[in-house]
Design a protein around this motif. Structure first.
Motif, PDB file in Angstrom:
ATOM      1  N   ALA A   1       0.826  -1.217   0.000  1.00 39.97           N
ATOM      2  CA  ALA A   1       0.000   0.000   0.000  1.00 39.97           C
ATOM      3  C   ALA A   1       0.856   1.262   0.000  1.00 39.97           C
ATOM      4  O   ALA A   1       0.335   2.374   0.093  1.00 39.97           O
ATOM      5  CB  ALA A   1      -0.923  -0.007   1.212  1.00 39.97           C
ATOM      6  N   GLY A   2       2.175   1.099  -0.095  1.00 38.71           N
ATOM      7  CA  GLY A   2       3.069   2.258  -0.081  1.00 38.71           C
ATOM      8  C   GLY A   2       3.900   2.293   1.181  1.00 38.71           C
ATOM      9  O   GLY A   2       3.735   1.456   2.066  1.00 38.71           O
ATOM     10  N   ALA A   3       4.792   3.280   1.243  1.00 44.46           N
ATOM     11  CA  ALA A   3       5.659   3.395   2.415  1.00 44.46           C
ATOM     12  C   ALA A   3       4.902   4.090   3.541  1.00 44.46           C
ATOM     13  O   ALA A   3       4.191   5.070   3.305  1.00 44.46           O
ATOM     14  CB  ALA A   3       6.905   4.192   2.052  1.00 44.46           C
ATOM     15  N   GLN A   4       5.002   3.552   4.758  1.00 41.58           N
ATOM     16  CA  GLN A   4       4.327   4.202   5.884  1.00 41.58           C
ATOM     17  C   GLN A   4       5.114   4.085   7.176  1.00 41.58           C
ATOM     18  O   GLN A   4       5.760   3.068   7.425  1.00 41.58           O
ATOM     19  CB  GLN A   4       2.903   3.655   6.057  1.00 41.58           C
ATOM     20  N   TRP A   5       5.024   5.146   7.983  1.00 43.03           N
ATOM     21  CA  TRP A   5       5.697   5.155   9.282  1.00 43.03           C
ATOM     22  C   TRP A   5       4.955   4.223  10.226  1.00 43.03           C
ATOM     23  O   TRP A   5       3.733   4.220  10.283  1.00 43.03           O
ATOM     24  CB  TRP A   5       5.755   6.565   9.856  1.00 43.03           C
TER      25      TRP A   5
ATOM     26  N   MET B   1      16.626  35.652  21.325  1.00 43.55           N
ATOM     27  CA  MET B   1      16.444  34.189  21.424  1.00 43.55           C
ATOM     28  C   MET B   1      16.644  33.559  20.052  1.00 43.55           C
ATOM     29  O   MET B   1      15.931  33.861  19.103  1.00 43.55           O
ATOM     30  CB  MET B   1      15.006  33.896  21.921  1.00 43.55           C
ATOM     31  N   THR B   2      17.639  32.706  19.914  1.00 37.17           N
ATOM     32  CA  THR B   2      17.805  31.924  18.696  1.00 37.17           C
ATOM     33  C   THR B   2      17.755  30.453  19.090  1.00 37.17           C
ATOM     34  O   THR B   2      18.555  29.999  19.906  1.00 37.17           O
ATOM     35  CB  THR B   2      19.152  32.211  18.017  1.00 37.17           C
ATOM     36  N   VAL B   3      16.784  29.743  18.534  1.00 41.13           N
ATOM     37  CA  VAL B   3      16.613  28.332  18.869  1.00 41.13           C
ATOM     38  C   VAL B   3      16.602  27.533  17.573  1.00 41.13           C
ATOM     39  O   VAL B   3      15.962  27.937  16.598  1.00 41.13           O
ATOM     40  CB  VAL B   3      15.297  28.109  19.647  1.00 41.13           C
ATOM     41  N   LYS B   4      17.333  26.434  17.575  1.00 42.69           N
ATOM     42  CA  LYS B   4      17.321  25.546  16.414  1.00 42.69           C
ATOM     43  C   LYS B   4      16.248  24.476  16.662  1.00 42.69           C
ATOM     44  O   LYS B   4      16.272  23.809  17.704  1.00 42.69           O
ATOM     45  CB  LYS B   4      18.696  24.900  16.270  1.00 42.69           C
ATOM     46  N   VAL B   5      15.333  24.345  15.717  1.00 42.71           N
ATOM     47  CA  VAL B   5      14.261  23.354  15.865  1.00 42.71           C
ATOM     48  C   VAL B   5      14.451  22.278  14.811  1.00 42.71           C
ATOM     49  O   VAL B   5      14.615  22.585  13.627  1.00 42.71           O
ATOM     50  CB  VAL B   5      12.870  24.000  15.693  1.00 42.71           C
ATOM     51  N   ARG B   6      14.466  21.032  15.255  1.00 39.95           N
ATOM     52  CA  ARG B   6      14.656  19.916  14.312  1.00 39.95           C
ATOM     53  C   ARG B   6      13.435  19.012  14.316  1.00 39.95           C
ATOM     54  O   ARG B   6      12.736  18.879  15.329  1.00 39.95           O
ATOM     55  CB  ARG B   6      15.911  19.118  14.695  1.00 39.95           C
ATOM     56  N   PHE B   7      13.191  18.390  13.162  1.00 41.94           N
ATOM     57  CA  PHE B   7      12.043  17.480  13.009  1.00 41.94           C
ATOM     58  C   PHE B   7      12.541  16.140  12.488  1.00 41.94           C
ATOM     59  O   PHE B   7      13.468  16.081  11.679  1.00 41.94           O
ATOM     60  CB  PHE B   7      11.034  18.065  12.024  1.00 41.94           C
ATOM     61  N   PHE B   8      11.881  15.074  12.936  1.00 44.41           N
ATOM     62  CA  PHE B   8      12.287  13.739  12.514  1.00 44.41           C
ATOM     63  C   PHE B   8      11.102  12.909  12.026  1.00 44.41           C
ATOM     64  O   PHE B   8       9.951  13.182  12.373  1.00 44.41           O
ATOM     65  CB  PHE B   8      12.987  13.007  13.682  1.00 44.41           C
ATOM     66  N   ALA B   9      11.428  11.904  11.238  1.00 41.97           N
ATOM     67  CA  ALA B   9      10.482  10.878  10.781  1.00 41.97           C
ATOM     68  C   ALA B   9       9.274  11.516  10.078  1.00 41.97           C
ATOM     69  O   ALA B   9       9.449  12.361   9.198  1.00 41.97           O
ATOM     70  CB  ALA B   9      10.085   9.981  11.943  1.00 41.97           C
ATOM     71  N   GLY B  10       8.064  11.117  10.460  1.00 45.68           N
ATOM     72  CA  GLY B  10       6.873  11.613   9.785  1.00 45.68           C
ATOM     73  C   GLY B  10       6.727  13.124   9.874  1.00 45.68           C
ATOM     74  O   GLY B  10       6.174  13.758   8.960  1.00 45.68           O
ATOM     75  N   PHE B  11       7.210  13.714  10.941  1.00 48.57           N
ATOM     76  CA  PHE B  11       7.113  15.180  11.084  1.00 48.57           C
ATOM     77  C   PHE B  11       8.000  15.873  10.040  1.00 48.57           C
ATOM     78  O   PHE B  11       7.592  16.840   9.411  1.00 48.57           O
ATOM     79  CB  PHE B  11       7.546  15.625  12.486  1.00 48.57           C
ATOM     80  N   ARG B  12       9.215  15.359   9.867  1.00 46.09           N
ATOM     81  CA  ARG B  12      10.129  15.924   8.877  1.00 46.09           C
ATOM     82  C   ARG B  12       9.517  15.852   7.477  1.00 46.09           C
ATOM     83  O   ARG B  12       9.538  16.823   6.726  1.00 46.09           O
ATOM     84  CB  ARG B  12      11.463  15.146   8.924  1.00 46.09           C
ATOM     85  N   GLU B  13       8.915  14.689   7.183  1.00 50.76           N
ATOM     86  CA  GLU B  13       8.316  14.526   5.849  1.00 50.76           C
ATOM     87  C   GLU B  13       7.106  15.437   5.665  1.00 50.76           C
ATOM     88  O   GLU B  13       6.933  16.046   4.618  1.00 50.76           O
ATOM     89  CB  GLU B  13       7.909  13.066   5.646  1.00 50.76           C
ATOM     90  N   ALA B  14       6.243  15.507   6.686  1.00 55.85           N
ATOM     91  CA  ALA B  14       5.025  16.317   6.564  1.00 55.85           C
ATOM     92  C   ALA B  14       5.369  17.799   6.392  1.00 55.85           C
ATOM     93  O   ALA B  14       4.683  18.528   5.665  1.00 55.85           O
ATOM     94  CB  ALA B  14       4.141  16.115   7.792  1.00 55.85           C
ATOM     95  N   LEU B  15       6.427  18.248   7.058  1.00 59.70           N
ATOM     96  CA  LEU B  15       6.796  19.668   7.005  1.00 59.70           C
ATOM     97  C   LEU B  15       7.688  19.983   5.808  1.00 59.70           C
ATOM     98  O   LEU B  15       7.856  21.148   5.439  1.00 59.70           O
ATOM     99  CB  LEU B  15       7.505  20.071   8.301  1.00 59.70           C
ATOM    100  N   GLY B  16       8.293  18.939   5.228  1.00 52.46           N
ATOM    101  CA  GLY B  16       9.181  19.167   4.083  1.00 52.46           C
ATOM    102  C   GLY B  16      10.490  19.824   4.481  1.00 52.46           C
ATOM    103  O   GLY B  16      11.199  20.380   3.644  1.00 52.46           O
ATOM    104  N   THR B  17      10.819  19.784   5.773  1.00 54.89           N
ATOM    105  CA  THR B  17      12.092  20.337   6.232  1.00 54.89           C
ATOM    106  C   THR B  17      12.517  19.608   7.497  1.00 54.89           C
ATOM    107  O   THR B  17      11.677  19.098   8.237  1.00 54.89           O
ATOM    108  CB  THR B  17      11.986  21.855   6.509  1.00 54.89           C
ATOM    109  N   ASP B  18      13.830  19.571   7.722  1.00 53.97           N
ATOM    110  CA  ASP B  18      14.295  18.912   8.952  1.00 53.97           C
ATOM    111  C   ASP B  18      14.761  19.906   9.998  1.00 53.97           C
ATOM    112  O   ASP B  18      15.146  19.516  11.090  1.00 53.97           O
ATOM    113  CB  ASP B  18      15.401  17.895   8.640  1.00 53.97           C
ATOM    114  N   CYS B  19      14.719  21.204   9.662  1.00 52.73           N
ATOM    115  CA  CYS B  19      15.296  22.180  10.592  1.00 52.73           C
ATOM    116  C   CYS B  19      14.728  23.576  10.376  1.00 52.73           C
ATOM    117  O   CYS B  19      14.505  23.985   9.230  1.00 52.73           O
ATOM    118  CB  CYS B  19      16.810  22.206  10.368  1.00 52.73           C
TER     119      CYS B  19
END
Lengths: 154, 85
Positions: free
Chosen positions: A133-137, B1-19
């Motif tokens: 069904a595709g790639a999924q987390w 205030m300078t803060v580095k924000v990182r995203f991983f896994a599904g969050f990184r993909e949904a946002l289209g950015t890791d930082c």
């Protein structure tokens, strides 16, 4: 605890070499408990063709070291090790090794289970499965949280 | 205030950015305050949070809670529950 090691790596690992490293030169050890997790070809009823494991470089290694330190403070263990692979993996591949040694078996068994229960809920790794069904987390399981919480009952 | 924000896994993909780099101050200066700031200023993050899934956070490589303080130069990460092992 006299010896511990964590490793996050893309390459496969040799279980025999890992177990030798845990015991060599430590004659007070009388028990070694080891868990190896592998890639299944089915999850939640769905075929899994392959998977990719993502991690948080830096935090993941630190988290695994802290989990081993916690195990050492709770159980009478002599050595411990966690190896976890990242990157692309296929069914039957080894994913993780968690092992602990002690003078007698109970402490090694308990520590090994503790390592895995905490790794499952605290160490920043994420699995993405390639299915028809595709790639999924992969979604986190409530049963992993309850497995961890049993260590807080005493 | 300078803060580095990182995203991983599904969050990184949904946002289209890791930082993301956050320059503006936010209040309270905690994980919850930063999350609210991101919801107010980044539509993609607001949509992700609106899905209602569980969110975990880390500050400087330690697992964090809503009330964990965030100071300038900190690295804060947001990600879904972990699934290793």
């Amino acid at each position: 605890m006299k010896r511990f090691r964590v490793s996050v790596q893309t390459e496969d690992f040799d279980v025999g070499e890992a177990l030798k490293w845990l015991r060599q030169g430590l004659p007070e050890i009388g028990a070694l408990a080891c868990f190896v997790g592998t890639v299944r070809d089915i999850n939640e009823g769905q075929a899994v063709r392959a998977m990719t494991l993502e991690h948080y470089p830096g935090m993941t290694e630190r988290s695994l070291e802290e989990i081993i330190q916690q195990a050492a403070s709770r159980f009478d263990i002599v050595s411990a090790m966690i190896i976890h692979r990242v990157g692309p993996l296929n069914p039957e591949d080894q994913i993780v090794l968690a092992a602990a040694t002690s003078a007698h078996r109970q402490q090694a068994f308990l520590a090994c289970e503790f390592l895995m229960d905490y790794l499952k809920t605290e160490a920043p790794f994420w699995k993405k499965e390639d299915t028809p069904a595709g790639a999924q987390w992969v979604a986190a399981r409530d049963s992993d949280d309850s497995a961890k919480s049993r260590w807080n009952e005493d | 205030m300078t803060v580095k924000v990182r995203f991983f896994a599904g969050f990184r993909e949904a946002l289209g950015t890791d930082c993301l780099e956050i320059e503006e101050p936010f209040s309270p200066a905690t994980v919850a305050g930063l999350r609210q700031h991101l919801i107010s200023n980044h539509a993609g993050f607001a949509q992700l949070m609106a899905l209602g899934g569980r969110v975990r956070a880390a500050v400087n490589h330690d697992m964090a809670e809503d009330d964990t303080p965030v100071a300038t130069a900190d690295e804060v990460a947001f990600f879904p529950p972990v699934t290793g092992g």
